[in-house]
Design a protein around this motif. Structure first.
Motif, PDB file in Angstrom:
ATOM      1  N   GLY A 108      39.664  29.775  39.418  1.00  0.00           N
ATOM      2  CA  GLY A 108      38.402  30.322  39.908  1.00  0.00           C
ATOM      3  C   GLY A 108      38.473  30.896  41.311  1.00  0.00           C
ATOM      4  O   GLY A 108      37.448  31.243  41.895  1.00  0.00           O
ATOM      5  N   ASP A 143      40.623  34.365  39.608  1.00  0.00           N
ATOM      6  CA  ASP A 143      39.576  35.178  38.980  1.00  0.00           C
ATOM      7  C   ASP A 143      39.528  36.619  39.470  1.00  0.00           C
ATOM      8  O   ASP A 143      39.258  37.527  38.689  1.00  0.00           O
ATOM      9  CB  ASP A 143      38.193  34.566  39.231  1.00  0.00           C
ATOM     10  N   GLU A 158      38.738  42.335  38.730  1.00  0.00           N
ATOM     11  CA  GLU A 158      38.573  41.118  37.940  1.00  0.00           C
ATOM     12  C   GLU A 158      39.863  40.892  37.156  1.00  0.00           C
ATOM     13  O   GLU A 158      40.289  41.766  36.393  1.00  0.00           O
ATOM     14  CB  GLU A 158      37.381  41.235  36.984  1.00  0.00           C
TER      15      GLU A 158
END
Length: 175
Positions: A108, A143, A158
């Motif tokens: 993340g 991420d 992304e």
């Protein structure tokens, strides 16, 4: 005398650097440790506003760096950007950053990347991570990647797009 704070600007009258460029500035400082004679990159991994790790381009520990040897083999062989990385002595900044962190901390997270041409000192134009570094970032659980284009401009990528748009299937490579 105390400072007067404004919720948008910090100290009254003082412009505050946006967070993306703040982290890119740190990655740019990290690249100054790079040892490549052609291009140097600096990377940092950030999660929850905490720097998890840093990395720069350079030879593996214990091996001589190009700056110590006085030449870049890829430059000597006139190898174009984005090709034949197996002939490079350096470990990429992104890889060094990932090696220095635990996967649970990277899940993340965001990786910030800055590259500079050593001859001109200019930012590397249209830079992107190579296919191997992309695979490392996918498996590390990163991420997003924020890449500096100019002192104030950057791109956000992304990492999930690298899975959806698999460049290994159509011979498109990074950098």
């Amino acid at each position: 005398m105390g400072f007067i704070f404004n919720s948008d600007k910090g100290v009254k009258g003082m412009d505050r650097r946006d967070k993306y460029n703040y982290y890119l500035d740190i990655a740019e400082t990290v690249l100054e440790r790079g040892t490549c004679l052609r291009r140097n990159y600096g990377a940092i991994i950030v999660k929850n506003d905490e720097i998890i790790s840093t990395g720069y381009s350079g030879a593996p520990r214990g091996r001589k760096n190009c700056c110590d040897l006085g030449y870049c083999i890829r430059q000597k062989l006139n190898i174009p950007r984005g090709q034949n990385y197996e002939k490079c002595r350096s470990v990429h900044a992104e890889a060094n950053c990932i090696i220095s962190a635990s996967r649970r901390d990277m899940i993340g997270s965001t990786l910030y990347l800055v590259g500079k041409e050593m001859e001109s000192g200019e930012y590397v134009q249209n830079t992107n991570s190579c296919s191997m570094c992309k695979r490392l970032m996918i498996n590390a659980g990163i991420d997003r990647v924020i890449i500096r284009d100019t002192l104030d401009r950057y791109r956000a990528i992304e990492v999930g797009k690298w899975i959806e748009e698999d460049d290994s299937l159509n011979n498109e490579f990074g950098y």
